[in-house]
Scaffold this active site. Structure first.
Site, PDB file in Angstrom:
ATOM      1  N   HIS A  30      -6.966  -6.188  -1.363  1.00 30.76           N
ATOM      2  CA  HIS A  30      -5.938  -5.172  -1.133  1.00 30.76           C
ATOM      3  C   HIS A  30      -4.895  -5.568  -0.096  1.00 30.76           C
ATOM      4  O   HIS A  30      -3.757  -5.099  -0.161  1.00 30.76           O
ATOM      5  CB  HIS A  30      -6.612  -3.869  -0.700  1.00 30.76           C
ATOM      6  CG  HIS A  30      -5.662  -2.744  -0.482  1.00 30.76           C
ATOM      7  ND1 HIS A  30      -4.867  -2.227  -1.484  1.00 30.76           N
ATOM      8  CD2 HIS A  30      -5.352  -2.030   0.638  1.00 30.76           C
ATOM      9  CE1 HIS A  30      -4.137  -1.236  -1.007  1.00 30.76           C
ATOM     10  NE2 HIS A  30      -4.397  -1.106   0.273  1.00 30.76           N
ATOM     11  N   ASP A  39       0.863  -1.176   0.000  1.00 27.87           N
ATOM     12  CA  ASP A  39       0.000   0.000   0.000  1.00 27.87           C
ATOM     13  C   ASP A  39       0.907   1.237   0.000  1.00 27.87           C
ATOM     14  O   ASP A  39       1.783   1.344  -0.852  1.00 27.87           O
ATOM     15  CB  ASP A  39      -0.960  -0.063   1.195  1.00 27.87           C
ATOM     16  CG  ASP A  39      -1.931   1.098   1.267  1.00 27.87           C
ATOM     17  OD1 ASP A  39      -2.902   1.119   0.479  1.00 27.87           O
ATOM     18  OD2 ASP A  39      -1.725   1.997   2.098  1.00 27.87           O
TER      19      ASP A  39
END
Length: 319
Positions: free
Chosen positions: A298, A99
């Protein structure tokens, strides 16, 4: 066994979690996360003969949280990583990020290739600098509703996320996961006028198999005092980062590289990713073909630790 200590670097103190001995591997978390996001990576990497170090990055959890928004630029963040490597007594390291940690890792390799032996990014790929500032670009594309833009006003998202951290983590971790049927295919995270970031994220009746209540407890404990402002300040520097990195526009990332993502990751659906990701082997010298994990959302290394660990060990072992 994971141990904890504080390391001084770049004028601040960073809390680090570490395990193992050998060549240094630095693991950089994303938002809204902390060292705990790498809980599945410590033992396998340490057992393979590496010194694994995961800091709480600037603004997060147990690390220092400068008040000034402009103390969170990409140059500060890269400086923290380089300073950490040297404070640990090493000249070089493998740097891995997920991320927001991925852009920090990519920029650390771009700006200081003499220090980075290899670089891996999970979720967020290396990206060429755009022609316009990113916040402006997303504001125009999504009429100001993209979540980056919602995060810009100091105090607003900060208060929303901190009001009930347990709900924040339950909703956020589930919403962006591959287990959420809304992510097949993933949609853009928009915040409608008059609504909040969490409004579009349901609180699941049951957590996914890769996440349990003890994991939620750990994140909540790390954020109880720290809050979310430090991490949100990273987003508040997106346009400033675009200005600061002008000198590196067109510069090639030549450090050996690995990119791993899931096909249900929200970043995988960002504008232009359908062209960028397949083109990475042509755009980035030394990068391996992208590794796309089917059904993964994610939270790459948390959702699919076995596959991610195998890929990381193979990559690091090849350096």
């Amino acid at each position: 066994m994971v141990e904890h200590r504080t390391v001084e670097t770049n004028g601040i103190r960073l809390h680090v979690a570490e395990e193992g001995e050998g060549p240094l591997v630095v693991l950089l978390h994303g938002f809204p996360e902390c060292w705990y996001s790498w809980r599945h990576q410590f033992a396998p990497l340490a057992a393979a003969g590496y010194h694994v170090v995961a800091p709480d990055q600037r603004g997060y959890a147990r690390s220092d949280r400068p008040e000034a928004i402009d103390a969170y630029t990409i140059l500060h963040l890269v400086g923290d990583v380089i300073g950490l490597i040297h404070a640990l007594g090493e000249e070089r390291a493998v740097v891995i990020g997920h991320d927001w940690g991925a852009p920090v890792a990519w920029h650390t390799a771009l700006l200081r290739p003499d220090v980075v032996r290899g670089v891996a990014g999970l979720s967020v790929p290396p990206q060429p600098r755009g022609s316009v500032p990113p916040l402006r670009a997303m504001h125009e594309r999504y009429n100001g509703q993209f979540y980056w833009n919602y995060f810009q006003t100091p105090g607003v998202a900060d208060a929303e996320l901190a009001a009930d951290p347990r709900t924040t983590f339950r909703r956020t971790l589930y919403a962006a996961s591959g287990d959420n049927p809304r992510n097949n295919p993933p949609a853009q995270p928009l915040v409608r006028p008059g609504r909040g970031f969490l409004d579009a994220a349901e609180d699941p009746k049951e957590l996914p198999s890769w996440l349990d209540e003890s994991d939620i407890d750990a994140f909540v404990a790390e954020y109880r005092e720290a809050g979310f402002t430090g991490g949100l300040n990273w987003y508040r520097n997106l346009d400033r980062n675009w200005e600061l990195t002008a000198a590196w526009e067109g510069a090639a990332l030549r450090v050996p590289s690995l990119y791993v993502t899931g096909d249900r990751d929200l970043v995988y659906a960002f504008p232009g990713m359908d062209r960028l990701i397949p083109a990475l082997p042509q755009l980035v010298p030394g990068i391996r073909p992208p590794m796309i994990l089917p059904g993964c959302g994610h939270w790459t290394q948390q959702e699919r630790p076995a596959e991610v660990n195998a890929a990381l060990l193979d990559f690091i072992g090849s350096l």
